[in-house]
Design a protein around this motif. Structure first.
Motif, PDB file in Angstrom:
ATOM      1  N   UNK A 195      10.566 -13.251   1.023  1.00  0.00           N
ATOM      2  CA  UNK A 195      10.626 -13.807   2.380  1.00  0.00           C
ATOM      3  C   UNK A 195      11.345 -12.845   3.332  1.00  0.00           C
ATOM      4  N   UNK A 196      12.482 -12.306   2.909  1.00  0.00           N
ATOM      5  CA  UNK A 196      13.243 -11.390   3.774  1.00  0.00           C
ATOM      6  C   UNK A 196      12.477 -10.081   3.977  1.00  0.00           C
ATOM      7  N   UNK A 197      11.852  -9.588   2.907  1.00  0.00           N
ATOM      8  CA  UNK A 197      11.096  -8.336   3.008  1.00  0.00           C
ATOM      9  C   UNK A 197       9.960  -8.477   4.024  1.00  0.00           C
ATOM     10  N   UNK A 198       9.260  -9.596   3.962  1.00  0.00           N
ATOM     11  CA  UNK A 198       8.184  -9.827   4.927  1.00  0.00           C
ATOM     12  C   UNK A 198       8.699  -9.941   6.351  1.00  0.00           C
ATOM     13  N   UNK A 199       9.837 -10.624   6.505  1.00  0.00           N
ATOM     14  CA  UNK A 199      10.422 -10.793   7.834  1.00  0.00           C
ATOM     15  C   UNK A 199      10.885  -9.454   8.399  1.00  0.00           C
ATOM     16  N   UNK A 200      11.490  -8.631   7.561  1.00  0.00           N
ATOM     17  CA  UNK A 200      11.958  -7.314   8.001  1.00  0.00           C
ATOM     18  C   UNK A 200      10.796  -6.405   8.389  1.00  0.00           C
ATOM     19  N   UNK A 201       9.709  -6.532   7.657  1.00  0.00           N
ATOM     20  CA  UNK A 201       8.546  -5.674   7.942  1.00  0.00           C
ATOM     21  C   UNK A 201       8.055  -5.884   9.364  1.00  0.00           C
ATOM     22  N   UNK A 202       8.134  -7.123   9.844  1.00  0.00           N
ATOM     23  CA  UNK A 202       7.699  -7.423  11.206  1.00  0.00           C
ATOM     24  C   UNK A 202       8.614  -6.777  12.245  1.00  0.00           C
ATOM     25  N   UNK A 203       9.825  -6.386  11.835  1.00  0.00           N
ATOM     26  CA  UNK A 203      10.778  -5.764  12.764  1.00  0.00           C
ATOM     27  C   UNK A 203      10.712  -4.242  12.738  1.00  0.00           C
ATOM     28  N   UNK A 204       9.890  -3.685  11.847  1.00  0.00           N
ATOM     29  CA  UNK A 204       9.791  -2.238  11.707  1.00  0.00           C
ATOM     30  C   UNK A 204       8.763  -1.676  12.689  1.00  0.00           C
ATOM     31  N   UNK A 205       9.173  -0.678  13.436  1.00  0.00           N
ATOM     32  CA  UNK A 205       8.263  -0.053  14.396  1.00  0.00           C
ATOM     33  C   UNK A 205       7.154   0.706  13.669  1.00  0.00           C
ATOM     34  N   UNK A 206       5.964   0.804  14.259  1.00  0.00           N
ATOM     35  CA  UNK A 206       4.912   1.634  13.660  1.00  0.00           C
ATOM     36  C   UNK A 206       5.431   3.059  13.435  1.00  0.00           C
ATOM     37  N   UNK A 207       5.140   3.605  12.254  1.00  0.00           N
ATOM     38  CA  UNK A 207       5.644   4.921  11.891  1.00  0.00           C
ATOM     39  C   UNK A 207       7.047   4.898  11.320  1.00  0.00           C
TER      40      UNK A 207
END
Length: 431
Positions: free
Chosen positions: A352-364
């Motif tokens: 759950x946290x990994x998925x949530x963090x991924x949404x906060x990562x900028x492209x690249x």
């Protein structure tokens, strides 16, 4: 105050009440004013918890019937006595007499404690042979955990279990913003302290002998911090660049946060998030000592919609909540307090946290996933499942001369090159 009795009070809170050893020690040790007394009581507590399953087996053979739950303090006291006799260089008569003297609050137990400890002295070889047939006692871990580690690492599990029962080395992270590693090593040597350079980590030294942090030259001024070598690797793997916006998730107590800032002073920003406001204060305290700055936020990493406000980050470090099975040698109470049922819940929370963090990562951008676990379920299998769910994610290979490459990420097993058990995987987001 009787030191054995004090240790037994601390241990009964861990064994009987499920309190962490750190919390139990923090609540009781301040009552001991003498530094040597505190050190002795702490050593007994760590020793009993570290060898709990072996000692508990001995005690089971020594007692005619199990003690009642309300007498958990007497059980703890018996374990204290057995630990002294089996593992410490305390004269047997002193160990027995001082342990018996700690029964004054329950006079009925005086004869029992005396008889059990004296019987151990008479029959230690027979008792050892009896416990050698008990796998849980022989390997000194709960059976379910033995099975988990054996399933994950069938060729290495005995080495891992043995490493768990050894006190860890004291590793230092030199603050390269204030001094070089070579200069700090010279400072140690000038004060009669010996340490070894760690070839695969440019900031790390390992002390020949552990000591109080107040004895370390320049500690108060931020020249050095205490951090296991495996944890020190995170800053280099994240490789934050000048101008980057960095998010450190599950940041407390702040060792990795500080290491990132020490390595790259030119960040645009660093936000350290932890769900526990009390532990987050330790991040602030550590940064203050090191003369560093980061924004801190007490928040739930699994629900960034409540706090992220649309921010995107170039680098994210996710030090995911995990079983902690890679740091048992530092926190031996994990063997008593962790339950097999915890693993599935932790895996779900990690995902759950990994998925949530991924949404906060900028492209690249780059996300570094880290745990202090050795279980594949929490590590390489977690990353495999994540990659299957996210077409915009690709794994970035970690090339290193430490740990071992896995189908995904890189695993350090407990004791490997004197490090804690740790796992890292590096993920890049498509532009």
């Amino acid at each position: 105050m009787n030191l054995r009795g004090c240790a037994a009070q601390i241990l009964s809170r861990v064994i009987g009440d499920g309190q962490s050893l750190t919390a139990a020690l923090d609540s009781q040790l301040p009552k001991l004013k003498d530094h040597q007394d505190r050190a002795f009581a702490q050593a007994i507590c760590y020793g009993v918890i570290r060898h709990y399953f072996a000692l508990d087996c001995l005690l089971g053979h020594l007692l005619d019937k199990a003690l009642k739950a309300k007498d958990g303090d007497i059980k703890a006291l018996l374990l204290v006595g057995l630990y002294q006799l089996q593992y410490m260089r305390v004269k047997p008569h002193a160990a027995v007499s001082e342990t018996v003297a700690a029964t004054k609050h329950k006079p009925w137990s005086k004869g029992l404690v005396n008889a059990v400890l004296r019987r151990y002295l008479r029959d230690s070889e027979t008792l050892a042979a009896q416990c050698a047939t008990d796998r849980q006692a022989e390997l000194n871990h709960p059976r379910w955990l033995i099975e988990q580690i054996e399933t994950n690492w069938p060729e290495q599990y005995r080495h891992i279990l043995a490493a768990n029962d050894l006190p860890p080395p004291m590793a230092l992270r030199v603050n390269l913003r204030q001094n070089s590693r070579e200069d700090y090593l010279r400072m140690l040597n000038q004060q009669g302290m010996a340490a070894q350079v760690v070839a695969h980590c440019p900031t790390a030294l390992i002390l020949d002998e552990a000591m109080n942090v107040d004895q370390l030259p320049g500690f108060a001024e931020g020249r050095v911090s205490v951090q296991d070598v495996a944890a020190q690797l995170a800053a280099g793997l994240l490789d934050a660049q000048a101008g980057d916006r960095v998010l450190d998730i599950c940041a407390a107590p702040g060792g990795k946060t500080a290491a990132i800032l020490e390595r790259q002073p030119g960040l645009q920003s660093l936000l350290a998030v932890d769900i526990d406001a009390g532990r987050l204060q330790r991040v602030t305290d550590n940064l203050h000592r090191l003369q560093l700055h980061a924004e801190t936020l007490a928040a739930d990493a699994a629900n960034p919609q409540d706090w992220a406000a649309g921010q995107l980050f170039d680098r994210i470090l996710l030090d995911a909540p995990c079983s902690g099975f890679g740091v048992i040698r530092r926190h031996p109470d994990i063997k008593l307090l962790r339950r097999e049922s915890d693993i599935a819940a932790l895996r779900a929370l990690q995902a759950q946290i990994l998925g949530a963090c991924w949404d906060l990562l900028a492209p690249g951008g780059t996300l570094l996933y880290a745990t202090c676990s050795i279980l594949k379920q929490e590590n390489e299998q977690q990353i495999a499942a994540f990659l299957n769910r996210h077409a915009d994610a690709r794994e970035l290979v970690i090339s290193a001369d430490w740990g071992q490459p896995r189908p995904h990420g890189r695993q350090i097993l407990t004791g490997d090159r004197r490090m804690d058990g740790f796992y890292y995987a590096k993920l890049g987001k498509a532009v």
